[in-house]
Design a protein around this motif. Structure first.
Motif, short mmCIF file in Angstrom:
data_model
loop_
_atom_site.label_atom_id
_atom_site.label_comp_id
_atom_site.label_asym_id
_atom_site.label_seq_id
_atom_site.Cartn_x
_atom_site.Cartn_y
_atom_site.Cartn_z
N GLU A 128 0.82 -1.22 0.00
CA GLU A 128 0.00 0.00 0.00
C GLU A 128 0.85 1.26 0.00
N TYR A 129 1.98 1.22 0.70
CA TYR A 129 2.85 2.40 0.81
C TYR A 129 4.04 2.37 -0.15
N GLY A 130 4.33 1.21 -0.70
CA GLY A 130 5.50 1.12 -1.57
C GLY A 130 6.79 0.99 -0.80
N VAL A 131 6.77 0.20 0.27
CA VAL A 131 7.98 -0.04 1.07
C VAL A 131 8.87 -1.03 0.32
N PHE A 132 10.18 -0.77 0.34
CA PHE A 132 11.14 -1.66 -0.32
C PHE A 132 11.70 -2.63 0.72
N SER A 133 11.63 -3.92 0.43
CA SER A 133 12.12 -4.96 1.34
C SER A 133 13.28 -5.70 0.67
N PRO A 134 14.52 -5.26 0.90
CA PRO A 134 15.68 -5.84 0.21
C PRO A 134 15.84 -7.35 0.44
N LEU A 135 15.60 -7.81 1.65
CA LEU A 135 15.75 -9.24 1.93
C LEU A 135 14.72 -10.06 1.16
N LEU A 136 13.51 -9.53 1.11
CA LEU A 136 12.45 -10.22 0.38
C LEU A 136 12.75 -10.25 -1.11
N GLU A 137 13.21 -9.12 -1.63
CA GLU A 137 13.54 -9.04 -3.05
C GLU A 137 14.69 -9.97 -3.42
N ALA A 138 15.62 -10.17 -2.49
CA ALA A 138 16.79 -11.01 -2.75
C ALA A 138 16.55 -12.47 -2.35
N VAL A 139 15.30 -12.78 -1.98
CA VAL A 139 14.90 -14.14 -1.55
C VAL A 139 15.79 -14.62 -0.40
N MET A 140 15.95 -13.77 0.58
CA MET A 140 16.73 -14.12 1.77
C MET A 140 15.81 -14.45 2.94
N ASP A 141 16.27 -15.34 3.82
CA ASP A 141 15.49 -15.72 4.98
C ASP A 141 16.15 -15.19 6.26
N LYS A 142 15.61 -15.62 7.41
CA LYS A 142 16.12 -15.12 8.69
C LYS A 142 17.56 -15.55 8.96
N LYS A 143 17.94 -16.72 8.48
CA LYS A 143 19.33 -17.15 8.66
C LYS A 143 20.28 -16.24 7.90
N ASP A 144 19.87 -15.82 6.70
CA ASP A 144 20.68 -14.87 5.95
C ASP A 144 20.79 -13.55 6.71
N ALA A 145 19.66 -13.13 7.28
CA ALA A 145 19.66 -11.88 8.05
C ALA A 145 20.59 -11.98 9.25
N GLU A 146 20.58 -13.13 9.92
CA GLU A 146 21.46 -13.33 11.08
C GLU A 146 22.93 -13.21 10.68
N THR A 147 23.27 -13.76 9.53
CA THR A 147 24.65 -13.70 9.06
C THR A 147 25.08 -12.26 8.81
N ILE A 148 24.20 -11.50 8.15
CA ILE A 148 24.52 -10.11 7.81
C ILE A 148 24.60 -9.24 9.07
N ALA A 149 23.58 -9.37 9.94
CA ALA A 149 23.53 -8.56 11.16
C ALA A 149 24.68 -8.91 12.09
N GLY A 150 25.15 -10.15 12.02
CA GLY A 150 26.26 -10.57 12.87
C GLY A 150 27.56 -9.85 12.57
N LYS A 151 27.62 -9.16 11.44
CA LYS A 151 28.82 -8.42 11.06
C LYS A 151 28.85 -7.01 11.66
N ILE A 152 27.77 -6.63 12.34
CA ILE A 152 27.74 -5.33 13.00
C ILE A 152 28.55 -5.43 14.28
N ASP A 153 29.58 -4.62 14.38
CA ASP A 153 30.53 -4.75 15.48
C ASP A 153 30.17 -3.85 16.65
N HIS A 154 29.54 -4.44 17.67
CA HIS A 154 29.26 -3.71 18.90
C HIS A 154 28.98 -4.73 20.00
N PRO A 155 29.72 -4.68 21.09
CA PRO A 155 29.60 -5.71 22.13
C PRO A 155 28.28 -5.70 22.89
N ASP A 156 27.58 -4.58 22.89
CA ASP A 156 26.36 -4.47 23.70
C ASP A 156 25.07 -4.73 22.93
#
Length: 237
Positions: A128-156
């Protein structure tokens, strides 16, 4: 692989969870920090620890971070079956206002292909709003998201399998007091019992776990003592 070929800038709906964090990481890697921002809703139905997590993620990636409140329609507070639709409509609407005000070309969210398997009335808002979902467009799942987010470097930064507090209230009207009580309970239990869900049925609380686990009698006693301060009856699913 490029994910933002059609956009030169974007603002990401950052919940503080893994999926939206992964999208923000992809956006920064491809578009750079100057052309990417994050926006987080700070309504009472959003857990405070997730808001803090979102701030840490935005800071770790070096992007501007906007916070906002939204006003869902009455259907949300009446706790109708598709309350998530009305909630997300108000949230996404506010992010588009921020995008327009500051000149961001696209609004992105963390939806992925695993979300298509669940009943998620809020997903209708994306079209309805035209939101872009990169993970959906790239046919990625939650495991893919975990891998990508795991590269964010912050201990807390702490990622938990979470849904908003409003989903915990199963019967009756959604109120700020009920949302606050759910947060107080889960804040005390979340780190020792990952994936815990306290379902509010009025006088009764039903304890569920997103991550299946076996509970000892001591576990049940600890949980019962915390939850019992807010509910007359505690049941374990």
């Amino acid at each position: 692989m490029k994910y933002f070929n059609d956009y030169k800038s974007c603002i990401v709906a950052l919940s503080g969870g893994i999926d939206s964090a992964a999208v923000l990481k992809l956006a920064v890697d491809e578009l750079g920090t100057d052309d990417v921002a994050a926006a987080t809703c700070v309504n009472p139905h959003v857990f405070n620890y997730e808001i803090r997590n979102a701030e840490l993620i935005a800071n770790a990636l070096g992007v501007k971070w906007y916070t906002f409140t939204s006003t869902p329609s009455e259907e949300f507070f009446e706790n109708v079956t598709d309350k998530c639709y009305y909630c997300k409509k108000s949230v996404i609407g506010e992010i588009f206002k921020i995008a327009e005000k500051y000149g961001y070309q696209a609004v992105c969210d963390g939806s992925n292909i695993d979300d298509l398997d669940d009943y998620r009335p809020g997903m209708k808002i994306l079209k309805e709003y035209g939101v872009f979902s990169p993970l959906l467009e790239a046919v990625m799942d939650k495991k893919d998201a975990e891998t990508i987010a795991g590269k964010i470097d912050h201990p807390d930064i702490f990622f938990n399998t979470e849904s908003c507090a409003a989903t915990r209230i199963k019967t009756g009207r959604i109120t700020e007091v009920r949302l606050e009580n759910i947060e107080k309970i889960e804040d005390k239990l979340r780190y020792n019992y990952p994936g815990i869900r306290v379902r509010d049925y009025g006088e009764t609380a039903k304890i569920e776990f997103k991550i299946k686990r076996s509970l000892t009698e001591l576990d049940r006693e600890v949980i019962d003592n915390v939850v019992g301060k807010f509910f007359e009856k505690v049941e374990f699913e």
